[in-house]
Design a protein around this motif. Structure first.
Motif, PDB file in Angstrom:
ATOM      1  N   GLN A 130       0.732  -1.179   0.091  1.00 27.06           N
ATOM      2  CA  GLN A 130      -0.107  -0.265   0.063  1.00 27.06           C
ATOM      3  C   GLN A 130       0.933   1.323   0.037  1.00 27.06           C
ATOM      4  O   GLN A 130       0.533   2.147  -0.768  1.00 27.06           O
ATOM      5  N   ALA A 131       2.098   1.343   0.703  1.00 31.11           N
ATOM      6  CA  ALA A 131       2.732   2.529   0.936  1.00 31.11           C
ATOM      7  C   ALA A 131       3.592   2.859  -0.443  1.00 31.11           C
ATOM      8  O   ALA A 131       4.032   3.841  -0.690  1.00 31.11           O
ATOM      9  N   LEU A 132       3.656   1.990  -1.482  1.00 34.03           N
ATOM     10  CA  LEU A 132       4.191   2.132  -2.454  1.00 34.03           C
ATOM     11  C   LEU A 132       3.225   2.767  -3.611  1.00 34.03           C
ATOM     12  O   LEU A 132       4.013   3.397  -4.404  1.00 34.03           O
ATOM     13  N   GLU A 133       2.081   2.880  -3.378  1.00 35.31           N
ATOM     14  CA  GLU A 133       1.357   3.615  -4.371  1.00 35.31           C
ATOM     15  C   GLU A 133       1.218   2.885  -5.526  1.00 35.31           C
ATOM     16  O   GLU A 133       1.209   3.511  -6.655  1.00 35.31           O
ATOM     17  N   THR A 145      10.900   1.735  -1.969  1.00 35.58           N
ATOM     18  CA  THR A 145      10.771   3.047  -1.537  1.00 35.58           C
ATOM     19  C   THR A 145      10.015   3.510  -0.569  1.00 35.58           C
ATOM     20  O   THR A 145      10.134   4.654   0.038  1.00 35.58           O
ATOM     21  N   ASP A 146       9.239   2.809   0.260  1.00 34.11           N
ATOM     22  CA  ASP A 146       8.519   3.152   1.159  1.00 34.11           C
ATOM     23  C   ASP A 146       9.255   3.160   2.516  1.00 34.11           C
ATOM     24  O   ASP A 146       9.055   3.725   3.440  1.00 34.11           O
ATOM     25  N   LEU A 147      10.503   2.581   2.464  1.00 39.34           N
ATOM     26  CA  LEU A 147      11.505   2.493   3.599  1.00 39.34           C
ATOM     27  C   LEU A 147      12.717   3.508   3.238  1.00 39.34           C
ATOM     28  O   LEU A 147      13.481   3.487   4.000  1.00 39.34           O
ATOM     29  N   LEU A 183       6.094   1.326  11.926  1.00 40.33           N
ATOM     30  CA  LEU A 183       6.059   0.826  10.564  1.00 40.33           C
ATOM     31  C   LEU A 183       4.835   0.034  10.529  1.00 40.33           C
ATOM     32  O   LEU A 183       4.131  -0.314   9.443  1.00 40.33           O
ATOM     33  N   GLY A 193       4.756  -2.726   7.619  1.00 41.57           N
ATOM     34  CA  GLY A 193       6.188  -2.188   7.491  1.00 41.57           C
ATOM     35  C   GLY A 193       6.939  -3.219   7.896  1.00 41.57           C
ATOM     36  O   GLY A 193       8.038  -3.525   7.062  1.00 41.57           O
ATOM     37  N   ARG A 210       7.711  -5.908   5.303  1.00 42.48           N
ATOM     38  CA  ARG A 210       8.484  -5.301   3.891  1.00 42.48           C
ATOM     39  C   ARG A 210       9.956  -5.158   4.621  1.00 42.48           C
ATOM     40  O   ARG A 210      11.025  -5.505   3.730  1.00 42.48           O
TER      41      ARG A 210
END
Length: 354
Positions: free
Chosen positions: A184-187, A300-302, A333, A337, A340
């Motif tokens: 989800q965080a990667l969009e 990229t979310d991290l 996270l 997270g 991930r």
């Protein structure tokens, strides 16, 4: 006293021990030159399929769009030519049955999607050239979605410079929300479909103007989806083994199919809206050719947290003062997270072990 041939022995003189015979060398006597034809009249075409030394290409010129079969020139015998390559053709470019053109040049590639057999293998398997999107096809169930495999696809996509998309099939069997929470965080754009019912309009809009390579585990419905997007594509479909839960490999080669307005791959008079590139289903996706920095591109979310790591940090659970550990301890996270971080560290660790 040694015997020497006399004039009367002339018919046998060539067999005497003191006579040195010179063997003819046709190759040495052949005129040599490094000058090669310029092929100024060559036509640029796109490779849409490769099969045992024959390259199926799509050529568009003043005579229209047509399929031309070609072989590569001798000087390109050590050059890999893959689906998606732009090549220059000479010779018979009519596309008539039995005709054969010749590939004399391969133009520079903008992108190159690669994989290896496993993480210990440094030999690259080139999948496709010049694609700009990757559609990752996964099933919500039967077979179960594999988060780690999707992470590998994402790493390969970012490493090659491709924009990723995700399509989840068979959502009528189970809710994919928990699986999708990992990304989800990667969009990353996500498309959902039920068994046999795909969001064709939404997908067509996303694929228009792009060359999209489809990847996915065997049995997820990738070939079925392509047949729905490109009628008459006739990609073979398989089933999932009820005992092992694994799909059967159906696609055996990489093929580019034109996505046209009326849905027919044979409508050569129309300019394709885009290109759908089908690849063989895989159960593993090696990243032996990918550097640690390229692996980080897939997470990229991290990225913001990793920037706080000390210089030289390897981002493993054994790395001292790793900012990822602090974020996990503080609960910044969440569950997704944490998963991930585990995936990132697993990929880095597996690469170092190999």
């Amino acid at each position: 006293m040694s015997w020497l041939p006399s004039d009367e022995d002339e018919p046998y003189a060539e067999y005497a021990d003191h006579v040195v015979r010179q063997r003819p060398n046709p190759k040495a006597n052949r005129p040599r030159t490094k000058r090669r034809p310029q092929h100024d009249d060559a036509s640029t075409a796109m490779v849409i399929g490769v099969d045992r030394g024959r390259y199926t290409t799509r050529l568009s010129d003043a005579q229209g769009s047509r399929t031309v079969v070609a072989a590569r020139a001798r000087e390109l015998r050590n050059t890999a030519i893959v689906t998606g390559d732009r090549v220059e053709l000479v010779g018979d470019r009519t596309g008539d049955e039995g005709s054969l053109a010749r590939i004399v040049r391969v133009t520079d590639r903008e992108t190159l999607l690669r994989r290896s057999a496993d993480d210990s293998d440094r030999v690259e398997r080139v999948i496709v050239a010049n694609a700009d999107q990757m559609l990752i096809v996964v099933a919500a169930a039967n077979p179960e979605p594999r988060v780690r495999l999707v992470d590998r696809y994402l790493v390969a996509a970012y490493d090659a410079g491709l924009s990723p998309l995700i399509c989840v099939t068979k959502t009528d069997l189970t809710d994919p929300a928990e699986f999708l929470a990992h990304f989800q965080a990667l969009e990353v754009p996500v498309f959902l479909s039920n068994t046999g019912a795909f969001p064709i309009a939404e997908l067509t809009e996303a694929l228009t103007g792009h060359e999209t390579v489809f990847v996915g585990h065997s049995g997820v419905g990738k070939s079925t989806l392509i047949n729905a997007l490109v009628p008459d594509a006739d990609r073979e479909t398989g089933h999932v083994n009820i005992v092992t839960g694994r799909g059967r490999h159906t696609s055996s080669s990489t093929v580019a199919l034109p996505l046209v307005a009326d849905g027919s791959p044979h409508a050569t008079d129309d300019t394709p809206l885009g290109w759908v590139i089908d690849t063989p289903g895989v159960r593993s996706f090696g990243l032996g050719h990918v550097t640690p920095d390229s692996i980080l591109k897939g997470f990229t979310d991290l990225a913001a947290i990793i920037e706080q790591c000390p210089r030289g940090c390897e981002h493993l659970d054994t790395s001292p003062d790793c900012a990822l550990d602090l974020a996990l301890e503080n609960g910044d996270l969440g569950d997704a997270g944490a998963s991930r971080v585990e995936s990132l560290r697993r990929l880095i660790s597996e690469r170092e072990d190999s």
